[in-house]
Design a protein around this motif. Structure first.
Motif, PDB file in Angstrom:
ATOM      1  N   UNK A  38      -2.413  -4.701  -6.520  1.00 50.22           N
ATOM      2  CA  UNK A  38      -3.477  -3.952  -7.169  1.00 50.22           C
ATOM      3  C   UNK A  38      -3.340  -2.234  -7.069  1.00 50.22           C
ATOM      4  N   UNK A  39      -2.845  -2.055  -5.799  1.00 51.13           N
ATOM      5  CA  UNK A  39      -2.626  -0.715  -5.624  1.00 51.13           C
ATOM      6  C   UNK A  39      -1.323  -0.219  -6.634  1.00 51.13           C
ATOM      7  N   UNK A  40      -0.386  -1.063  -6.792  1.00 50.04           N
ATOM      8  CA  UNK A  40       0.783  -0.402  -7.883  1.00 50.04           C
ATOM      9  C   UNK A  40       0.326  -0.684  -8.988  1.00 50.04           C
ATOM     10  N   UNK A  41      -0.637  -1.495  -9.586  1.00 50.73           N
ATOM     11  CA  UNK A  41      -1.060  -1.691 -10.861  1.00 50.73           C
ATOM     12  C   UNK A  41      -2.390  -0.266 -10.887  1.00 50.73           C
ATOM     13  N   UNK A  42      -2.932   0.142 -10.183  1.00 53.47           N
ATOM     14  CA  UNK A  42      -3.760   1.359 -10.289  1.00 53.47           C
ATOM     15  C   UNK A  42      -3.072   2.514 -10.612  1.00 53.47           C
ATOM     16  N   UNK A  43      -1.787   2.771  -9.572  1.00 51.59           N
ATOM     17  CA  UNK A  43      -1.044   3.894  -9.798  1.00 51.59           C
ATOM     18  C   UNK A  43      -0.168   3.759 -11.101  1.00 51.59           C
ATOM     19  N   UNK A  44       0.172   2.818 -11.654  1.00 51.78           N
ATOM     20  CA  UNK A  44       1.170   2.513 -12.502  1.00 51.78           C
ATOM     21  C   UNK A  44       0.102   2.949 -13.807  1.00 51.78           C
ATOM     22  N   UNK A  45      -0.910   2.445 -13.850  1.00 52.35           N
ATOM     23  CA  UNK A  45      -1.644   2.701 -15.025  1.00 52.35           C
ATOM     24  C   UNK A  45      -2.455   3.959 -14.981  1.00 52.35           C
ATOM     25  N   UNK A  46      -2.471   4.694 -13.936  1.00 50.68           N
ATOM     26  CA  UNK A  46      -2.884   6.178 -13.845  1.00 50.68           C
ATOM     27  C   UNK A  46      -2.004   7.066 -13.818  1.00 50.68           C
ATOM     28  N   UNK A  47      -0.897   6.694 -14.438  1.00 54.35           N
ATOM     29  CA  UNK A  47       0.343   7.541 -14.520  1.00 54.35           C
ATOM     30  C   UNK A  47       1.282   8.020 -13.329  1.00 54.35           C
ATOM     31  N   UNK A  48       0.945   7.373 -12.144  1.00 58.27           N
ATOM     32  CA  UNK A  48       1.611   7.893 -10.876  1.00 58.27           C
ATOM     33  C   UNK A  48       2.835   6.680 -10.846  1.00 58.27           C
ATOM     34  N   UNK A  49       3.783   6.574 -11.556  1.00 57.14           N
ATOM     35  CA  UNK A  49       4.763   5.552 -11.862  1.00 57.14           C
ATOM     36  C   UNK A  49       5.548   5.418 -10.767  1.00 57.14           C
ATOM     37  N   UNK A  50       6.334   6.646 -10.136  1.00 49.43           N
ATOM     38  CA  UNK A  50       7.181   6.382  -9.078  1.00 49.43           C
ATOM     39  C   UNK A  50       6.326   6.055  -7.666  1.00 49.43           C
ATOM     40  N   UNK A  51       5.039   6.501  -7.555  1.00 48.71           N
ATOM     41  CA  UNK A  51       4.268   6.090  -6.454  1.00 48.71           C
ATOM     42  C   UNK A  51       3.842   4.452  -6.553  1.00 48.71           C
ATOM     43  N   UNK A  52       4.050   3.984  -7.856  1.00 52.37           N
ATOM     44  CA  UNK A  52       3.621   2.539  -7.978  1.00 52.37           C
ATOM     45  C   UNK A  52       4.675   1.615  -7.410  1.00 52.37           C
ATOM     46  N   UNK A  53       5.934   1.931  -7.474  1.00 49.25           N
ATOM     47  CA  UNK A  53       7.192   1.250  -7.141  1.00 49.25           C
ATOM     48  C   UNK A  53       7.318   0.664  -5.785  1.00 49.25           C
ATOM     49  N   UNK A  54       6.785   1.538  -4.751  1.00 49.75           N
ATOM     50  CA  UNK A  54       7.134   0.665  -3.303  1.00 49.75           C
ATOM     51  C   UNK A  54       5.814  -0.339  -3.187  1.00 49.75           C
ATOM     52  N   UNK A  55       4.752  -0.128  -3.367  1.00 47.67           N
ATOM     53  CA  UNK A  55       3.875  -1.323  -3.411  1.00 47.67           C
ATOM     54  C   UNK A  55       4.257  -2.645  -3.957  1.00 47.67           C
ATOM     55  N   UNK A  56       4.668  -2.236  -5.421  1.00 49.87           N
ATOM     56  CA  UNK A  56       4.903  -3.304  -6.319  1.00 49.87           C
ATOM     57  C   UNK A  56       6.028  -4.165  -5.807  1.00 49.87           C
ATOM     58  N   UNK A  57       7.134  -3.310  -5.299  1.00 46.27           N
ATOM     59  CA  UNK A  57       8.299  -3.943  -4.879  1.00 46.27           C
ATOM     60  C   UNK A  57       8.127  -4.808  -3.485  1.00 46.27           C
ATOM     61  N   UNK A  58       7.276  -4.305  -2.746  1.00 47.02           N
ATOM     62  CA  UNK A  58       6.761  -5.127  -1.491  1.00 47.02           C
ATOM     63  C   UNK A  58       5.889  -6.381  -1.915  1.00 47.02           C
ATOM     64  N   UNK A  59       4.979  -6.374  -3.100  1.00 48.62           N
ATOM     65  CA  UNK A  59       4.407  -7.438  -3.440  1.00 48.62           C
ATOM     66  C   UNK A  59       5.100  -8.438  -3.998  1.00 48.62           C
ATOM     67  N   UNK A  60       6.242  -7.943  -4.709  1.00 44.90           N
ATOM     68  CA  UNK A  60       7.150  -8.955  -5.286  1.00 44.90           C
ATOM     69  C   UNK A  60       8.001  -9.612  -4.281  1.00 44.90           C
ATOM     70  N   UNK A  61       8.348  -8.756  -3.168  1.00 45.25           N
ATOM     71  CA  UNK A  61       9.052  -9.491  -2.020  1.00 45.25           C
ATOM     72  C   UNK A  61       8.284 -10.779  -1.388  1.00 45.25           C
TER      73      UNK A  61
END
Length: 488
Positions: free
Chosen positions: A347-370
């Motif tokens: 959810x954190x990655x999604x909020x950051x991504x959809x709010x335009x903070x793309x690079x900040x979204x990568x770490x939580x999304x990578x960890x969620x995927x792992x």
């Protein structure tokens, strides 16, 4: 000849109405809701019931539909469709499991396969009455003809409704067996039927016993009474656990197609459902925060409520209002509760991504995927974020996670679209067209799928796996177009 035209029109209208009921969910234009956490929850809710029914763990899928009505149904195969309105109306996971057990009764009873039998009997009665009415009309008895037609149509509909009520009663009886065998409390099934009964009272739906014949389902009060009696007998020990192995050999409804099932070992102790209940309350609040207008979600979950469900709902509501700081405040509080919860990180990655903070979204999304072992839905969001960086150095990783996603979940049009974007950016147009064909066939654009699949086939190496897949998609699209033309 006018009366005959009227008869035929009425006949076709009745047959069309009966046929409509059997259409699958996709044909009725339902919108499917996909969420990794909710899908995992629903699978864990249905698996013990499916095992008790002799179908086995993972044999039955549960699909969540975006519809605010209180409903669930099966439409062929071993798949249960649940409306979002049912999740919102349910007070507990136990109530939803009661509904799932009922729908499993339809699957194991072969009820969808027997639908054409009930509709066919009704159609034959209608056709016979129409022919008799035509004969009366030609003999000059116009009023008699209309009477014969009306009586025939009433008899046809009565036959179909009685058939439907029999199936519902059979599914109710099966649900008690499956709940008991799985070690799941049957109280949720009763309480949910009471909700339906209260809904009928509010809508002034007649509860007259003599009018039950005009319904597709037995009266809710009668269903509750029968189910309470069944459950009470089991609790007193008046009735032993059902011999579900025998039920495998003899379907609940005579003549029903037998679903392939396995021998069953029933539990002798109640199942611990505390964790399931906690997860259900989270998913319910999450769904409400996502679907409801933000103001309603914030009213339902005010800020003094600090549990995970409330924070989930508010995070989605604030995100919808573009209040990024407030949304992140809620999701960061969730992560503080459990730093290794992959769905909070997603959810954190999604909020950051959809709010335009793309690079900040990568770490939580990578960890969620792992943490989820590359769950296809979460991996799809990560792939999208990697593409959104517009950094070609990220495209290799994007292709890897997206190919993994579609490999494990082919029914993921979003992932196929993103994979097509990667191929397009790299100039690999044939594979981009193939990915587009995969996406379009799932979204009902069969002509577009056919055009793209043929273009992909022409550009791919003959005999390669992707070339073979392009042929398969083209063949599937042609078949679906032919069926569409036949229906029209």
């Amino acid at each position: 000849m006018a009366p005959c035209n009227t008869f035929i029109a009425r006949l076709l209208a009745l047959v069309a109405a009966l046929s409509l009921c059997a259409q699958p969910a996709a044909a009725q234009g339902f919108s499917v809701l996909r969420d990794a956490e909710t899908e995992a929850l629903l699978q864990d809710m249905v698996d013990p019931l499916a095992e008790a029914a002799g179908l086995g763990e993972g044999a039955v899928d549960v699909v969540l539909l975006n519809d605010n009505s209180i409903n669930a149904f099966v439409a062929g195969g071993q798949r249960i469709y649940v409306h979002s309105g049912l999740i919102n109306a349910a007070d507990s996971a136990n109530e939803v499991q009661g509904v799932l057990a009922h729908e499993l009764g339809h699957i194991t009873g072969g009820h969808i396969n027997r639908f054409s039998e009930g509709a066919g009997n009704a159609s034959r009665i209608t056709l016979l009455s129409t022919l008799l009415a035509v004969g009366a009309a030609l003999a000059g008895g116009g009023e008699a003809a209309m009477g014969v037609l009306a009586a025939g149509q009433q008899a046809a509909m009565g036959s179909f409704l009685a058939f439907s009520r029999t199936q519902e009663a059979s599914a109710d009886a099966a649900s008690v067996d499956y709940l008991q065998c799985a070690g799941i409390d049957g109280a949720g099934l009763i309480s949910f039927f009471r909700k339906l009964q209260n809904y009928e009272f509010r809508r002034n739906i007649s509860q007259d016993q003599e009018r039950e014949y005009s319904r597709t389902h037995p009266l809710s009060g009668n269903r509750i009474a029968r189910l309470e009696d069944e459950l009470a007998q089991r609790e007193r020990g008046d009735r032993p656990p059902a011999d579900l192995t025998a039920a495998i050999e003899e379907p609940a409804v005579p003549g029903a197609e037998v679903v392939e099932r396995m021998p069953v070992d029933c539990r002798t102790t109640p199942r611990d459902t505390a964790d399931l209940e906690e997860r259900f309350q989270r998913a319910k609040a999450k769904l409400y925060g996502y679907l409801a207008p933000p103001e309603r979600a914030l009213n339902a979950y005010p800020e003094y409520m600090t549990g995970a469900p409330a924070r989930y709902a508010r995070a989605y509501a604030y995100h919808e209002q573009a209040r990024v700081d407030k949304a992140l405040e809620e999701v960061n509080a969730l992560i503080a509760m459990d730093p290794d919860d992959p769905y909070f990180l997603e959810l954190k990655g999604q909020i950051l991504l959809e709010s335009g903070h793309v690079n900040e979204a990568l770490p939580p999304l990578r960890e969620a995927t792992r943490l989820t072992g590359s769950n296809p839905l979460i991996a799809s969001i990560l792939g999208h974020a990697l593409i959104a960086t517009e950094d070609s150095d990220n495209f290799d990783e994007a292709e890897q996670v997206l190919r993994s996603a579609v490999g494990r979940d082919r029914e993921n049009p979003f992932a196929w679209y993103q994979l097509g974007v990667v191929y397009g950016q790299r100039g690999d147009i044939p594979r981009a067209r193939l990915a587009s064909a995969e996406q379009q066939i799932m979204q009902g654009n069969f002509q577009g799928a056919l055009v793209n699949a043929q273009a992909a086939e022409n550009g791919l190496e003959t005999g390669s796996p992707d070339w073979i897949r392009a042929q398969d998609v083209a063949l599937q699209a042609r078949g679906l177009l032919e069926r569409q033309r036949d229906r029209n």
